[in-house]
Every structure is written in C-alpha cells, then in structure tokens.
Scaffold this motif. Structure first.
Motif, PDB file in Angstrom:
ATOM      1  N   LEU A 114     123.754   3.268   6.375  1.00  0.00           N
ATOM      2  CA  LEU A 114     122.319   3.542   6.355  1.00  0.00           C
ATOM      3  C   LEU A 114     121.934   4.228   7.663  1.00  0.00           C
ATOM      4  CD1 LEU A 114     119.424   1.433   5.085  1.00  0.00           C
ATOM      5  CD2 LEU A 114     119.353   2.183   7.473  1.00  0.00           C
ATOM      6  N   LEU A 115     121.144   5.286   7.541  1.00  0.00           N
ATOM      7  CA  LEU A 115     120.653   6.037   8.689  1.00  0.00           C
ATOM      8  C   LEU A 115     119.138   5.875   8.766  1.00  0.00           C
ATOM      9  CD1 LEU A 115     121.446   8.120  10.923  1.00  0.00           C
ATOM     10  CD2 LEU A 115     120.985   9.915   9.247  1.00  0.00           C
ATOM     11  N   ALA A 116     118.636   5.535   9.942  1.00  0.00           N
ATOM     12  CA  ALA A 116     117.195   5.336  10.116  1.00  0.00           C
ATOM     13  C   ALA A 116     116.748   6.061  11.376  1.00  0.00           C
ATOM     14  CB  ALA A 116     116.871   3.846  10.233  1.00  0.00           C
ATOM     15  N   TYR A 117     115.666   6.840  11.250  1.00  0.00           N
ATOM     16  CA  TYR A 117     115.175   7.530  12.450  1.00  0.00           C
ATOM     17  C   TYR A 117     113.707   7.912  12.308  1.00  0.00           C
ATOM     18  CZ  TYR A 117     116.494  11.847   9.821  1.00  0.00           C
ATOM     19  OH  TYR A 117     116.657  12.846   8.882  1.00  0.00           O
ATOM     20  N   PHE A 118     113.096   8.142  13.470  1.00  0.00           N
ATOM     21  CA  PHE A 118     111.734   8.666  13.523  1.00  0.00           C
ATOM     22  C   PHE A 118     111.788  10.184  13.397  1.00  0.00           C
ATOM     23  CE2 PHE A 118     111.447   4.776  16.218  1.00  0.00           C
ATOM     24  CZ  PHE A 118     110.579   4.066  15.405  1.00  0.00           C
TER      25      PHE A 118
ATOM     26  N   ARG B 202     116.487   6.699  -0.504  1.00  0.00           N
ATOM     27  CA  ARG B 202     115.716   7.320   0.560  1.00  0.00           C
ATOM     28  C   ARG B 202     114.295   6.774   0.577  1.00  0.00           C
ATOM     29  NH1 ARG B 202     116.469  13.770   0.437  1.00  0.00           N
ATOM     30  NH2 ARG B 202     114.889  13.506  -1.186  1.00  0.00           N
ATOM     31  N   ALA B 203     113.731   6.706   1.764  1.00  0.00           N
ATOM     32  CA  ALA B 203     112.346   6.259   1.894  1.00  0.00           C
ATOM     33  C   ALA B 203     111.737   6.847   3.158  1.00  0.00           C
ATOM     34  CB  ALA B 203     112.269   4.736   1.935  1.00  0.00           C
ATOM     35  N   VAL B 204     110.486   7.258   3.032  1.00  0.00           N
ATOM     36  CA  VAL B 204     109.680   7.666   4.179  1.00  0.00           C
ATOM     37  C   VAL B 204     108.444   6.776   4.174  1.00  0.00           C
ATOM     38  CG1 VAL B 204     108.386   9.533   5.264  1.00  0.00           C
ATOM     39  CG2 VAL B 204     110.503  10.051   4.025  1.00  0.00           C
ATOM     40  N   PHE B 205     108.174   6.110   5.285  1.00  0.00           N
ATOM     41  CA  PHE B 205     107.070   5.159   5.295  1.00  0.00           C
ATOM     42  C   PHE B 205     106.470   5.061   6.698  1.00  0.00           C
ATOM     43  CE2 PHE B 205     111.027   2.982   6.056  1.00  0.00           C
ATOM     44  CZ  PHE B 205     110.755   2.091   7.085  1.00  0.00           C
ATOM     45  N   PRO B 206     105.212   4.631   6.795  1.00  0.00           N
ATOM     46  CA  PRO B 206     104.567   4.485   8.101  1.00  0.00           C
ATOM     47  C   PRO B 206     105.292   3.446   8.950  1.00  0.00           C
ATOM     48  CG  PRO B 206     102.945   4.442   6.341  1.00  0.00           C
ATOM     49  CD  PRO B 206     104.283   4.340   5.687  1.00  0.00           C
ATOM     50  N   SER B 207     105.535   3.788  10.199  1.00  0.00           N
ATOM     51  CA  SER B 207     106.240   2.867  11.082  1.00  0.00           C
ATOM     52  C   SER B 207     105.459   1.581  11.308  1.00  0.00           C
ATOM     53  CB  SER B 207     106.507   3.542  12.426  1.00  0.00           C
ATOM     54  OG  SER B 207     107.239   4.726  12.252  1.00  0.00           O
ATOM     55  N   ALA B 208     104.162   1.625  11.106  1.00  0.00           N
ATOM     56  CA  ALA B 208     103.347   0.427  11.285  1.00  0.00           C
ATOM     57  C   ALA B 208     103.792  -0.700  10.357  1.00  0.00           C
ATOM     58  CB  ALA B 208     101.875   0.751  11.044  1.00  0.00           C
ATOM     59  N   ARG B 209     104.406  -0.351   9.235  1.00  0.00           N
ATOM     60  CA  ARG B 209     104.908  -1.373   8.318  1.00  0.00           C
ATOM     61  C   ARG B 209     106.039  -2.175   8.946  1.00  0.00           C
ATOM     62  NH1 ARG B 209     103.729  -1.264   2.964  1.00  0.00           N
ATOM     63  NH2 ARG B 209     105.769  -2.223   2.564  1.00  0.00           N
TER      64      ARG B 209
ATOM     65  N   GLY C 217     108.876  17.787  15.971  1.00  0.00           N
ATOM     66  CA  GLY C 217     109.809  16.701  15.713  1.00  0.00           C
ATOM     67  C   GLY C 217     109.883  15.729  16.880  1.00  0.00           C
ATOM     68  N   ILE C 218     111.081  15.234  17.126  1.00  0.00           N
ATOM     69  CA  ILE C 218     111.306  14.299  18.224  1.00  0.00           C
ATOM     70  C   ILE C 218     112.698  14.539  18.792  1.00  0.00           C
ATOM     71  CG2 ILE C 218     112.054  12.537  16.562  1.00  0.00           C
ATOM     72  CD1 ILE C 218     111.228  10.392  18.542  1.00  0.00           C
TER      73      ILE C 218
ATOM     74  N   ARG D  47     106.337   8.658  16.643  1.00  0.00           N
ATOM     75  CA  ARG D  47     107.064   7.524  16.076  1.00  0.00           C
ATOM     76  C   ARG D  47     106.219   6.752  15.069  1.00  0.00           C
ATOM     77  NH1 ARG D  47     108.693   8.262  21.265  1.00  0.00           N
ATOM     78  NH2 ARG D  47     110.951   8.358  21.636  1.00  0.00           N
ATOM     79  N   ASP D  48     105.406   7.491  14.339  1.00  0.00           N
ATOM     80  CA  ASP D  48     104.511   6.842  13.378  1.00  0.00           C
ATOM     81  C   ASP D  48     105.015   6.932  11.946  1.00  0.00           C
ATOM     82  OD1 ASP D  48     104.192   9.544  13.042  1.00  0.00           O
ATOM     83  OD2 ASP D  48     102.012   9.544  13.233  1.00  0.00           O
ATOM     84  N   GLU D  49     106.156   7.602  11.748  1.00  0.00           N
ATOM     85  CA  GLU D  49     106.725   7.751  10.414  1.00  0.00           C
ATOM     86  C   GLU D  49     108.224   7.560  10.508  1.00  0.00           C
ATOM     87  OE1 GLU D  49     105.486  10.614   6.750  1.00  0.00           O
ATOM     88  OE2 GLU D  49     106.335  11.650   8.482  1.00  0.00           O
ATOM     89  N   CYS D  50     108.753   6.752   9.628  1.00  0.00           N
ATOM     90  CA  CYS D  50     110.173   6.418   9.660  1.00  0.00           C
ATOM     91  C   CYS D  50     110.865   6.939   8.401  1.00  0.00           C
ATOM     92  CB  CYS D  50     110.346   4.902   9.752  1.00  0.00           C
ATOM     93  SG  CYS D  50     112.067   4.365   9.873  1.00  0.00           S
ATOM     94  N   TYR D  51     112.070   7.465   8.582  1.00  0.00           N
ATOM     95  CA  TYR D  51     112.893   7.909   7.451  1.00  0.00           C
ATOM     96  C   TYR D  51     114.144   7.040   7.400  1.00  0.00           C
ATOM     97  CZ  TYR D  51     116.059  10.875   4.701  1.00  0.00           C
ATOM     98  OH  TYR D  51     116.950  11.354   3.761  1.00  0.00           O
TER      99      TYR D  51
END
Length: 376
Positions: free
Chosen positions: A210-214, A184-191, A69-70, A219-223
């Motif tokens: 809204l909650l947003a975290y790596f 909910r969404a999980v997506f590449p942080s590059a977006r 994790g992180i 840090r390549d995927e964001c939730y």
C-alpha cells in the motif's frame, strides 16, 4: 527534420501533452487528437522524480509543478505488520542537488493543467477517436470516428495501454491482467487527524503493498493505493466502486498506524492492474509509440509517468536530430529500450526502494544531456 513536418499526436494524456509541448517549443507543427469531449478532474496522484522535473524545467513549468504539488520530506518504506522502517530515502536540499531536481507528488489533473498551458491555442482537437491509420503515398492518413480524415508526416501514439495506434502497428492484443487489483482512494486528510503519516510511505506485505501520500504541500488531501491479489478480476473487468472495508479486509493484521489510516479511507474505487509483455517494436512506417502504448508497466515502481515523460524528451530530440521519421524512430527506440527495460523488470519484481540501494541511475538521469546514440 524540417519544421514543416506535420506531427499528429494521438492522446492528450501526460505523454501526449509533454511531447507536443516539447515539439512546439522546437517550432514543429503539432496537433493533438483526443477522444474525450473535454477535460475534467479525473485520476488521482502521481509521483515524479528528478528526471521528469528536468523535462518540466525545459517546458517552463517546474516551479508550477512544485507549487501545485508537494516536495515530500522522504520516501519511507515500512513493514505492514511490524511497522518497522525498512528504508528512508530523504529528499533534502543536498539530495535534490545530487539528483538535479526535486521529487514531487502531485494530482494528475494539476500536472495535466500545467502541460496544457504550454500548448498553442487550438492544438488539442477533442471528440477525435482514432478509427484507422493507413500509409498513403507521401503521408500517414488518420481516420476518426467523427468522419474527419487527416494527413500527417509523423503519427505519435500516446493513447495509453489500449492504444489504437499500437493496434495498427502490432495488431490487436488485450492487456495482461497480473492477478492483482488496485484499491484506490482520495480523501480529506482531516478524516485521518492524529494518524501518524509521513509525506510518502509505502507499506510492504508478503504479497501485497500500500502506498500513501499527500498531493499538495497543504497536506489536506491524501491518496492511498493498494495492490492486492485477486482471482476474481480480469483485464476486461471494468472499474467498480469499493468500500473502506475492502481496504481493511486486505490488511487484517496491519500495524496500528496503517489500520488507523485505513479507517479514515473514503471514496474508494477498484480496478484491475494490467501491463503488457515486453515488446521492443515501437514503430512502423510513419507511426511511433510512447508511454503506456508501448511499455505499460506495473505501477509498483511509480515510474510509468516518468518513463512517458522521458520518452517525450528523447523522441522530440530524435525528431529534431534526424532527417527522416524512420531514422528518428530508430534513434528513439535505441536510446529508450534499455532504460525502460530495466524499469519494466524492477516494476515486475516490486523491489524498488524497499531497502536502501543505488537510486542515482534513476532519479539523476537527464534526458536532455544524455548522449543521443544514433541507431544504424
């Protein structure tokens, strides 16, 4: 209790795997029964505080959890419209020492994989959906929809908000829809390249958040998860695919930082947010409940997973310390209900970490050193 005590855990989620691992570590015979045919990478992120890190430490997977994790730099609260920082709880080395462990964001599937690794081969039995639970003359009798019948001295219901073990103890009652839907969404942080984003941020609105975290230190995927009022959903409404527009329309007057993040959202799902009214009856006979099966909370404190993991620690301690299931269950409930009750209340208020305040009581708690009060 004697280590020959036969323990059946219903449900191979985070709660069930944690308690099974702790009990096996103490020498107990444990079998886990899971209704799914196999595991696959489902779910999204989960936030775990220092109290749960102490349980992972006991299982020998704390370092693995951190690597998978992180450890975020901070938990930041911001106002949806103005972007003003309302609170910043920094997680530096000093804070980690104060709490006795790290704060970790991780994908649920990665945590799940680590927990499975601590179980003996053959512990988990797939394709076992509980159909019936009866009290026999000297044991509980479990019936599964595949025709198998199993006897156990202790049955632990770790089968979630729709728990079949709960039904056997308390009767059938549906979960309660709270009037909000989760986006909910999980997506590449590059977006979201170039979008200002801290490791863990909660954006607060008047009636939504809204909650947003790596989820990894790459840090390549964001939730991203939002809770938004909706009268069109109910407890029985099935999850459905969503769109980026669902997020954008839910926060039409958001600060540019948040709007830019939502413009990058992809792979959206919608589902109703449900909990249950508080009920402190968690056991009957040889059966006991843990996690969402007995205290499903609103996900506004990011504490549901932590409470289930703490349950596992206290329940495993109580089983080892008491001479009968009934005594163990009384001890477990007496030690867990006050703390879980506070979490249920604060989660319903949706006030946790919005503003600076005392956090040591929650993050600094150690379920292994806390006094185990034996109920009469």
């Amino acid at each position: 209790m004697d280590q020959n005590t036969r323990i059946a855990v219903i449900g191979a989620g985070i709660a069930g795997l944690t308690v099974a691992g702790l009990l096996q570590q103490q020498g107990y015979q444990v079998r886990v029964y899971e209704q799914a045919a196999r595991f696959w990478r489902i779910g999204a992120g989960i936030i775990l505080g220092a109290s749960t890190a102490k349980v992972m430490r006991r299982l020998g997977i704390e370092d693995g959890m951190v690597r998978a994790g992180i450890k975020p730099d901070a938990f930041v609260s911001r106002d949806v419209a103005s972007g003003r920082i309302l609170n910043e709880l920094v997680f530096d080395a000093a804070r980690e020492a104060d709490f006795g462990g790290p704060f970790v964001n991780i994908h649920r599937a990665d945590l799940h994989r680590l927990l499975v690794s601590r179980l003996k081969p053959g512990t988990i039995h797939f394709d076992h959906r509980l159909d019936g639970l009866d009290e026999g003359p000297g044991a509980a009798v479990l019936s599964f929809d595949n025709g198998e019948r199993v006897e156990a001295d202790i049955v632990i219901g770790a089968d979630g908000i729709h728990s079949r073990v709960r039904e056997a103890i308390l009767g059938r009652e549906p979960p309660r829809y709270i009037g909000k839907v989760a986006l909910r969404a999980v997506f590449p942080s590059a977006r979201a390249a170039g979008v200002p984003m801290r490791d863990c941020t909660k954006w607060w609105g008047a009636d939504r958040h809204l909650l947003a975290y790596f989820m990894t230190d790459r840090r390549d995927e964001c939730y991203v998860m939002a809770a938004v009022p909706s009268e069109e959903w109910g407890a029985d409404t099935p999850p459905a695919p969503g769109t980026r527009e669902d997020f954008l329309s839910a926060f039409p007057n958001a600060h540019p930082d948040l709007t830019a993040l939502l413009e990058a959202v992809d792979n959206v799902s919608l589902l109703p947010i449900c909990d249950r009214e508080r009920n402190d009856v968690w056991s009957a006979g040889r059966a006991v409940l843990m996690g969402d099966a007995c205290h499903a909370v609103r996900p506004f404190m990011a504490a549901g997973g932590s409470m289930a993991i703490e349950d596992a620690a206290i329940l495993s301690r109580a089983i080892a310390a008491c001479d009968s299931p009934e005594a163990a269950f009384r001890t477990y409930v007496a030690n867990r209900v006050p703390r879980v009750g506070d979490v249920q209340r604060i989660s319903a208020e949706n006030s946790w970490l919005k503003l600076p305040g005392d956090t040591g009581w929650f993050f600094g708690y150690d379920p292994f050193t806390d006094t185990l009060d034996h109920a009469a």
